[in-house]
Scaffold this active site. Structure first.
Site, PDB file in Angstrom:
ATOM      1  N   ASP A  16      -8.107  -7.151  22.861  1.00  0.00           N
ATOM      2  CA  ASP A  16      -8.070  -7.847  21.737  1.00  0.00           C
ATOM      3  C   ASP A  16      -9.359  -8.265  20.986  1.00  0.00           C
ATOM      4  O   ASP A  16      -9.579  -7.571  20.259  1.00  0.00           O
ATOM      5  CB  ASP A  16      -6.914  -9.060  21.670  1.00  0.00           C
ATOM      6  CG  ASP A  16      -5.864  -8.182  21.639  1.00  0.00           C
ATOM      7  OD1 ASP A  16      -5.535  -7.042  21.096  1.00  0.00           O
ATOM      8  OD2 ASP A  16      -4.166  -8.678  21.195  1.00  0.00           O
ATOM      9  N   HIS A  44      -0.594  -2.890  23.618  1.00  0.00           N
ATOM     10  CA  HIS A  44      -0.896  -4.062  24.073  1.00  0.00           C
ATOM     11  C   HIS A  44      -2.262  -4.412  24.208  1.00  0.00           C
ATOM     12  O   HIS A  44      -2.452  -3.487  24.978  1.00  0.00           O
ATOM     13  CB  HIS A  44       0.136  -5.359  23.521  1.00  0.00           C
ATOM     14  CG  HIS A  44       1.103  -4.842  22.314  1.00  0.00           C
ATOM     15  ND1 HIS A  44       0.578  -5.681  21.412  1.00  0.00           N
ATOM     16  CD2 HIS A  44       2.181  -5.209  22.298  1.00  0.00           C
ATOM     17  CE1 HIS A  44       1.570  -6.089  20.608  1.00  0.00           C
ATOM     18  NE2 HIS A  44       2.447  -5.466  20.611  1.00  0.00           N
ATOM     19  N   LEU A  69       0.868  -1.299   0.377  1.00  0.00           N
ATOM     20  CA  LEU A  69       0.356   0.026  -0.375  1.00  0.00           C
ATOM     21  C   LEU A  69       0.704   1.291   0.006  1.00  0.00           C
ATOM     22  O   LEU A  69       0.736   2.277  -0.388  1.00  0.00           O
ATOM     23  CB  LEU A  69      -1.031  -0.027   1.261  1.00  0.00           C
ATOM     24  CG  LEU A  69      -2.157  -0.657   1.013  1.00  0.00           C
ATOM     25  CD1 LEU A  69      -3.312  -0.679   2.275  1.00  0.00           C
ATOM     26  CD2 LEU A  69      -2.998  -0.549  -0.378  1.00  0.00           C
TER      27      LEU A  69
END
Length: 381
Positions: free
Chosen positions: A162, A132, A67
């Protein structure tokens, strides 16, 4: 590439590949029948296992493009023109720099739902910072309460942040915005942040704290191992049983199964909980997990064996419901939830990065794919 039914059949989704919650959300949408196309860098995204074992990438074709090449960004915008949804999990501002941010995409398709998955969110002092799962659940007030009294916080690997506070809320947001777009004719940006979703999961706890029914001292409350009738106990073979006998009638069945009726302290007095816990723990250590499972099978004692994932698929209840399935030698969760009229299903197994570049782009109506491959804009595995 396999087509199958599901409640999202006909919905087209562009996934700009990321890690963790982003692919979990894309997998969920694909499981539910959406036509998802995964766009990833040549060589693929970070993975701890071989691609054919990476369950999070199941159910959708892979197109490999860099990209950073403006021509690749142009291909993404071509896909957006035919899409209902785009999801991405890059740091704030990265998609914009690549030319595939909300402004460019919504200009190309005003009805597009643009889903953004991050840890900290699109704004705020930490928006541009790395992080995280463990960081997000720490700051959101969730990690502090997990663990036993007197010990440090304990985290349930990356399930809570997550996937619970991240992927699930991205899917909820995307589907809500998609439903609204079908009424208004206008798309919008969905800012799904793990800190927000994880905080939202704490709604009940917030009410309990406000009402004085919960202490912010871990391991001292009803549902955090503070109560001896809601805890985990070791068995004679070093395995464990989970006990959730909160209601009086369930607690009575627990004591009956353990053979402790009329021999233990009154549970209504918290001062007696240490002695009650010791009595229950001693009794559980006298038999194996399999023996206790048999004792409590068919009762309402709310006692269950603690099983590792590799054994869970063989549990009689889960086996009867086909909660786990074996696809290509990989035991994995089946799609959830379940639908009576438009059942979800597993699509193709995980594919190699760029395995379907040519055919997937052609299926989405992108022009001159062979030239894109020849020019190196698109990589075909």
């Amino acid at each position: 590439m396999t087509a199958y039914g599901g409640p999202l059949r006909g919905v087209r989704v562009v996934e700009l590949a990321s890690i963790g919650p982003g692919p979990h959300a894309a997998m969920t949408l694909a499981d539910l029948g959406a036509d998802v196309i995964r766009v990833e860098r040549p060589g693929g995204t970070l993975s701890a296992v071989a691609r054919d074992k990476d369950v999070l990438t199941r159910g959708r074709p892979s197109v490999a493009m860099d990209l950073k090449d403006a021509r690749a960004a142009g291909v993404v915008l071509d896909l957006v023109a035919a899409a209902d949804v785009l999801i991405e999990g890059m740091r704030p501002g990265v998609a914009e720099r690549l030319g595939v941010g909300p402004q460019e995409c919504l200009a190309r398709n005003p009805r597009l739902v643009y889903g953004r998955m991050t840890g900290w969110g699109q704004d705020g002092p930490l928006a541009a910072s790395a992080g995280h799962d463990i960081d997000y659940i720490a700051v959101s007030g969730t990690l502090h309460g997990l663990g036993r009294a007197g010990g440090p916080p304990q985290f349930p690997h990356n399930l809570l942040g997550d996937f619970g506070g991240g992927a699930a809320y991205l899917v909820i947001g995307v589907l809500a915005a998609l439903l609204e777009a079908r009424t208004s004719g206008q798309g919008q940006v969905v800012d799904a942040a793990i800190v927000d979703g994880t905080a939202h999961l704490n709604a009940m706890l917030a009410g309990l704290i406000a009402g004085g029914a919960w202490r912010e001292e871990r391991g001292t409350n009803l549902l955090d191992s503070g109560a001896p009738f809601y805890d985990v106990y070791e068995t004679a073979d070093g395995r464990h049983m989970a006990v959730g006998a909160i209601e009086p009638q369930f607690y009575a069945e627990l004591l009956d199964g353990l053979g402790l009726v009329d021999t233990v302290p009154d549970r209504s007095d918290p001062d007696s909980w240490p002695a009650l816990r010791a009595a229950i723990a001693t009794r559980f250590r006298e038999q194996t997990q399999a023996q206790w499972t048999e004792v409590f099978d068919g009762t309402d004692a709310c006692v269950s064996p603690v099983l590792p994932l590799t054994e869970a698929a063989r549990h009689p209840h889960l086996a009867a419901r086909h909660t786990y399935v074996d696809r290509g030698g990989v035991v994995q969760p089946a799609p959830a939830p379940r639908f009576s009229r438009t059942p979800a299903g597993l699509g193709d197994p995980p594919s190699l990065p760029g395995q379907h570049s040519r055919e997937a782009l052609q299926a989405w109506g992108v022009d001159d794919v062979d030239r894109l491959v020849a020019d190196g804009v698109v990589t075909q595995a």
